[in-house]
Design a protein around this motif. Structure first.
Motif, PDB file in Angstrom:
ATOM      1  N   UNK A 144       0.703  -1.258   0.084  1.00  0.00           N
ATOM      2  CA  UNK A 144      -0.071  -0.115  -0.105  1.00  0.00           C
ATOM      3  C   UNK A 144       0.811   1.197   0.092  1.00  0.00           C
ATOM      4  N   UNK A 145       1.920   1.223   0.625  1.00  0.00           N
ATOM      5  CA  UNK A 145       2.820   2.292   0.929  1.00  0.00           C
ATOM      6  C   UNK A 145       3.525   2.480  -0.142  1.00  0.00           C
ATOM      7  N   UNK A 146       3.843   1.573  -0.899  1.00  0.00           N
ATOM      8  CA  UNK A 146       4.812   1.710  -2.086  1.00  0.00           C
ATOM      9  C   UNK A 146       3.753   2.285  -3.221  1.00  0.00           C
ATOM     10  N   UNK A 147       2.518   1.937  -3.349  1.00  0.00           N
ATOM     11  CA  UNK A 147       1.576   2.478  -4.240  1.00  0.00           C
ATOM     12  C   UNK A 147       1.409   4.143  -3.836  1.00  0.00           C
ATOM     13  N   UNK A 148       1.469   4.113  -2.696  1.00  0.00           N
ATOM     14  CA  UNK A 148       1.324   5.801  -2.189  1.00  0.00           C
ATOM     15  C   UNK A 148       2.593   6.542  -2.848  1.00  0.00           C
ATOM     16  N   UNK A 149       3.827   6.043  -2.669  1.00  0.00           N
ATOM     17  CA  UNK A 149       4.911   6.636  -3.157  1.00  0.00           C
ATOM     18  C   UNK A 149       4.727   6.868  -4.702  1.00  0.00           C
ATOM     19  N   UNK A 150       4.300   5.925  -5.298  1.00  0.00           N
ATOM     20  CA  UNK A 150       4.106   6.144  -6.721  1.00  0.00           C
ATOM     21  C   UNK A 150       3.219   7.059  -7.204  1.00  0.00           C
ATOM     22  N   UNK A 151       2.143   7.216  -6.413  1.00  0.00           N
ATOM     23  CA  UNK A 151       1.133   8.076  -6.440  1.00  0.00           C
ATOM     24  C   UNK A 151       1.573   9.657  -6.335  1.00  0.00           C
ATOM     25  N   UNK A 152       2.416   9.459  -5.252  1.00  0.00           N
ATOM     26  CA  UNK A 152       3.150  11.110  -5.029  1.00  0.00           C
ATOM     27  C   UNK A 152       4.202  11.571  -6.015  1.00  0.00           C
ATOM     28  N   UNK A 153       4.624  10.453  -6.713  1.00  0.00           N
ATOM     29  CA  UNK A 153       5.770  10.698  -7.467  1.00  0.00           C
ATOM     30  C   UNK A 153       5.108  11.173  -8.785  1.00  0.00           C
ATOM     31  N   UNK A 154       4.027  10.466  -9.025  1.00  0.00           N
ATOM     32  CA  UNK A 154       3.280  11.143 -10.403  1.00  0.00           C
ATOM     33  C   UNK A 154       2.743  12.359 -10.161  1.00  0.00           C
ATOM     34  N   UNK A 155       2.298  12.825  -8.907  1.00  0.00           N
ATOM     35  CA  UNK A 155       1.367  13.859  -8.894  1.00  0.00           C
ATOM     36  C   UNK A 155       2.278  15.358  -8.729  1.00  0.00           C
ATOM     37  N   UNK A 156       3.474  14.881  -7.994  1.00  0.00           N
ATOM     38  CA  UNK A 156       4.393  16.134  -7.636  1.00  0.00           C
ATOM     39  C   UNK A 156       5.484  15.971  -8.709  1.00  0.00           C
ATOM     40  N   UNK A 157       5.777  15.119  -9.514  1.00  0.00           N
ATOM     41  CA  UNK A 157       6.950  14.972 -10.534  1.00  0.00           C
ATOM     42  C   UNK A 157       8.283  15.635  -9.698  1.00  0.00           C
ATOM     43  N   UNK A 158       8.430  14.766  -8.589  1.00  0.00           N
ATOM     44  CA  UNK A 158       9.601  15.032  -7.794  1.00  0.00           C
ATOM     45  C   UNK A 158      10.491  13.977  -8.087  1.00  0.00           C
ATOM     46  N   UNK A 159      11.912  14.443  -8.173  1.00  0.00           N
ATOM     47  CA  UNK A 159      12.806  13.153  -8.483  1.00  0.00           C
ATOM     48  C   UNK A 159      13.146  12.300  -7.094  1.00  0.00           C
ATOM     49  N   UNK A 160      12.915  10.982  -7.071  1.00  0.00           N
ATOM     50  CA  UNK A 160      12.914  10.237  -5.958  1.00  0.00           C
ATOM     51  C   UNK A 160      13.866   9.207  -6.284  1.00  0.00           C
ATOM     52  N   UNK A 161      14.917   8.919  -5.140  1.00  0.00           N
ATOM     53  CA  UNK A 161      15.692   7.961  -5.192  1.00  0.00           C
ATOM     54  C   UNK A 161      15.451   7.131  -3.928  1.00  0.00           C
ATOM     55  N   UNK A 162      15.489   5.803  -4.493  1.00  0.00           N
ATOM     56  CA  UNK A 162      14.928   4.645  -3.455  1.00  0.00           C
ATOM     57  C   UNK A 162      16.013   3.689  -3.213  1.00  0.00           C
ATOM     58  N   UNK A 163      16.595   3.671  -1.894  1.00  0.00           N
ATOM     59  CA  UNK A 163      17.586   2.752  -1.827  1.00  0.00           C
ATOM     60  C   UNK A 163      16.828   1.423  -1.224  1.00  0.00           C
ATOM     61  N   UNK A 164      17.239   0.339  -1.682  1.00  0.00           N
ATOM     62  CA  UNK A 164      16.741  -0.965  -1.101  1.00  0.00           C
ATOM     63  C   UNK A 164      17.702  -2.148  -1.537  1.00  0.00           C
ATOM     64  N   UNK A 165      17.479  -3.415  -0.782  1.00  0.00           N
ATOM     65  CA  UNK A 165      18.213  -4.364  -1.340  1.00  0.00           C
ATOM     66  C   UNK A 165      17.116  -5.605  -1.609  1.00  0.00           C
ATOM     67  N   UNK A 166      16.051  -5.086  -1.783  1.00  0.00           N
ATOM     68  CA  UNK A 166      14.843  -5.918  -2.454  1.00  0.00           C
ATOM     69  C   UNK A 166      14.692  -5.447  -3.954  1.00  0.00           C
ATOM     70  N   UNK A 167      15.006  -6.631  -4.693  1.00  0.00           N
ATOM     71  CA  UNK A 167      14.784  -6.471  -6.257  1.00  0.00           C
ATOM     72  C   UNK A 167      13.228  -6.290  -6.635  1.00  0.00           C
ATOM     73  N   UNK A 168      12.371  -6.847  -5.781  1.00  0.00           N
ATOM     74  CA  UNK A 168      10.797  -6.796  -5.989  1.00  0.00           C
ATOM     75  C   UNK A 168      10.462  -5.384  -5.759  1.00  0.00           C
ATOM     76  N   UNK A 169      11.008  -4.764  -4.573  1.00  0.00           N
ATOM     77  CA  UNK A 169      10.632  -3.358  -4.041  1.00  0.00           C
ATOM     78  C   UNK A 169      11.280  -2.330  -5.159  1.00  0.00           C
TER      79      UNK A 169
END
Lengths: 366, 295
Positions: free
Chosen positions: A178-203
């Motif tokens: 759910x939270x990941x979808x929220x992030x996507x939504x925010x990205x589309x809405x604000x058009x902000x550069x987002x850099x997301x660090x993870x070790x999970x390829x699915x994420x």
């Protein structure tokens, strides 16, 4: 809003780095375009958090430059770079309400209250925090806290980028999505550069348009999730992306044949020519488990293998077999005919990738 | 539904603890209670007096004065030591050999026995050979703890601050060390001022250690005995006579077992009450005032 450029960037925690191993980040050039959704993927200790902290300004790089829209910002502290960062563990101000938490960065900039209020309510609305506004932040759940700490980044109008440092580590699995979808939504809405660090390829692949895979202080590949899967630029990417990872064979070229140890491999002319031209002692052929077909009787270009076991993973089965003493994995589609102990495997020619000194070399198919 | 197995032999398991608590607390306390309701004249001559001793203690004006002085003393040292301790903890070095060195230096006063602390300050404040007493006199300040009650008070407070602020500082230091670095990083990104960082990150995270520090310092200071006894002997007059010294005079000096037992019980109950009120208030304050929904 900014384009972030890393120019000749390198970082070492030691004062006088002498060898490669002294560097947490080895020299790199990289551009994060304005408005992109990026992931920085890699195992623990590969330097991804270091790189993130250099971008945010919490850490000053020992070599090279960080440019925001072409301006050098190396010495600028985070508050002057206008970035927002969400940390692994939610950082909230315990004694404040959710409202005051969201208003905090604005009030620190002496924004008049009549401007603070609509902004806080707007962001709370987007993040579904409106019903919680009057609650003490301390008593929220982990995912709510993470939303609050993200909200503190979003309330500022002029944020150049939002950086996420494994933000979903402490979130329950069913809420991660759910939270990941929220992030996507925010990205589309604000058009902000987002850099997301993870070790999970699915994420990484569900969040980002483009993924930078880091290994041993370097970005070894920067591409779409599809490119990472189909054309891993480095053996590490092949091994790290996909489940299970790519199979690798160390090969040599002898008497016009590609040899895997003592075994001549039935590969086509193009692969054979490329191996011969490689000019290194570190030559590997890689093949994804998806592109190995296994049957009970010999087929053209097949090699005899010894089956170790077969795991049923629901939508597919995972076959482990040994060839020349090395373990391989093959993905068999659902409903595949049963396989005996001695089977025959075919490596799909056009999906074989050639790696010289761990990096991908194009095979000249004609 | 009650599926519990009834087995009274289980009480035996509690017995060792009961014996221990009995000897360490219950029996001594009951002895005191026993004394407090009797007039003991000799080994075989005692009379039951009921609440008479309690009445006389509560109406004793000298003891009331001592009680007021005691409250004043505890509040004063708390008002100084808690902010000072937090301040010291904030400026202490965070890592490296400096951190260890400062920690050792700061802990030293805590290792000195109470009596010795009193003696040190007694000598320190003497006008003829004491560094502070002599120094102040040379500066033209009329400083004399055996004559001016103001000087005596100031010195006792200074002594207690010197002796016990390190405890508060160390508790706060450990509390500050446990705040994750990400909080400070987030605060920088949010452009929080130094004051805002203190007010919204450091102070809230220190609440728990501060509760312990205040409780410890209150109980300790409310029972203070050896240091002022050695330094001023309760004087000049009775201006620095605190409760425990009054009690000691009554119980050991005058052998008034009945009144001093009643006094002890009242003393004990006051400490218990104040600590309990303080603790429950703080714990209550920490609860959410708006508990709707919840996790």
């Amino acid at each position: 809003m900014a384009e972030i450029t890393l120019k000749g960037l390198a970082h070492s925690y030691s004062k006088s780095p002498s060898s490669h191993s002294d560097y947490a980040i080895r020299q790199m050039d990289h551009v994060w375009h304005q408005g992109g959704a990026y992931a920085l993927l890699g195992p623990s200790g590969c330097g991804k958090s270091t790189l993130l902290n250099i971008i945010s300004g919490l850490l000053e790089p020992s070599e090279g430059d960080v440019l925001f829209d072409g301006h050098r910002v190396n010495e600028l502290p985070p508050e002057e770079r206008n970035i927002a960062q969400v940390f692994q563990f939610p950082v909230i101000y315990d004694t404040m309400t959710v409202y005051d938490n969201l208003a905090f960065p604005l009030r620190n900039m002496n924004t008049p209250e009549y401007k603070v209020d609509p902004k806080v309510r707007e962001i709370a609305d987007i993040l579904d925090l409106t019903p919680l506004l009057s609650r003490k932040a301390k008593n929220l759940t982990a995912d709510e806290k993470q939303k609050v700490s993200m909200g503190r980044g979003l309330v500022r109008d002029d944020v150049s980028a939002i950086l996420f440092d494994e933000p979903l580590t402490v979130i329950d699995p069913q809420l991660k999505w759910k939270l990941r979808r929220k992030l996507k939504e925010i990205h589309e809405r604000f058009n902000i550069t987002m850099i997301y660090v993870t070790h999970d390829q699915l994420e990484a692949s569900t969040f980002a348009d483009k993924i930078a895979v880091m290994y041993d202080g370097q970005v070894v590949q920067f591409g779409t999730p599809r490119e990472l899967f189909e054309k891993p630029a480095h053996t590490f990417v092949g091994y790290f992306i996909g489940s299970p990872g790519m199979n690798f064979m160390s090969v040599t070229h002898q008497a016009d044949k590609v040899m895997f140890g003592e075994l001549p491999l039935p590969v086509n002319e193009a692969v054979s020519r490329s191996v011969a031209a490689a000019g290194s002692s570190n030559i590997k052929l890689g093949i994804r488990p998806e592109f190995i077909t296994v049957s009970n009787s010999p087929e053209p270009n097949s090699v005899p293998v010894e089956v170790v076991n077969l795991q049923d993973l629901g939508t597919y089965s995972l076959l482990s077999f040994t060839l020349n003493g090395q373990l391989f994995k093959a993905r068999l589609p659902e409903g595949h005919a049963p396989v005996g102990d001695a089977a025959h495997a075919v490596f799909s020619d056009q999906h074989i990738a050639l790696y010289v000194d761990e990096y991908l070399v194009e095979i000249g198919h004609e | 539904m009650n599926n519990k197995v009834l087995n009274n032999r289980a009480w035996l398991l509690v017995l060792p603890m009961l014996v221990l608590v009995a000897f360490s607390a219950i029996i001594p306390l009951m002895t005191v209670v026993n004394y407090s309701v009797q007039d003991v004249l000799g080994p075989n001559a005692r009379f039951f007096t009921g609440t008479e001793w309690f009445h006389s203690i509560l109406n004793d004006s000298a003891l009331r004065d001592a009680f007021v002085r005691q409250i004043l003393f505890s509040l004063t040292i708390l008002a100084i030591q808690v902010p000072l301790g937090i301040g010291i903890a904030l400026i202490m070095p965070k890592r490296g050999w400096q951190a260890s060195a400062v920690l050792i230096l700061i802990t030293l006063p805590l290792l000195i026995p109470w009596n010795v602390v009193g003696s040190i300050w007694q000598i320190f404040t003497r006008g003829d050979i004491g560094l502070m007493g002599y120094g102040l006199r040379e500066l033209g300040i009329n400083y004399n703890i055996t004559r001016n009650s103001g000087d005596a008070w100031a010195t006792i407070i200074l002594m207690d601050v010197w002796h016990w602020t390190p405890l508060v500082a160390m508790l706060c230091y450990s509390g500050l060390r446990s705040i994750p670095e990400a909080y400070y990083q987030a605060a920088r990104i949010d452009r929080a001022s130094k004051w805002a960082i203190f007010r919204y990150i450091q102070l809230p995270k220190l609440t728990n250690v501060l509760v312990i520090a205040v409780l410890l310092r209150f109980m300790h200071s409310f029972m203070i005995y050896a240091e002022p006894f050695v330094l001023t002997g309760g004087g000049p007059g009775s201006s620095t006579t605190f409760l425990s010294q009054s009690l000691a005079t009554m119980a050991i000096g005058q052998q008034d077992l009945g009144p001093s037992a009643a006094f002890s019980i009242i003393y004990f109950l006051v400490i218990l009450l104040v600590s309990w009120v303080f603790y429950t208030t703080i714990m209550h304050m920490q609860k959410d005032k708006n508990p709707h929904g919840g996790a």
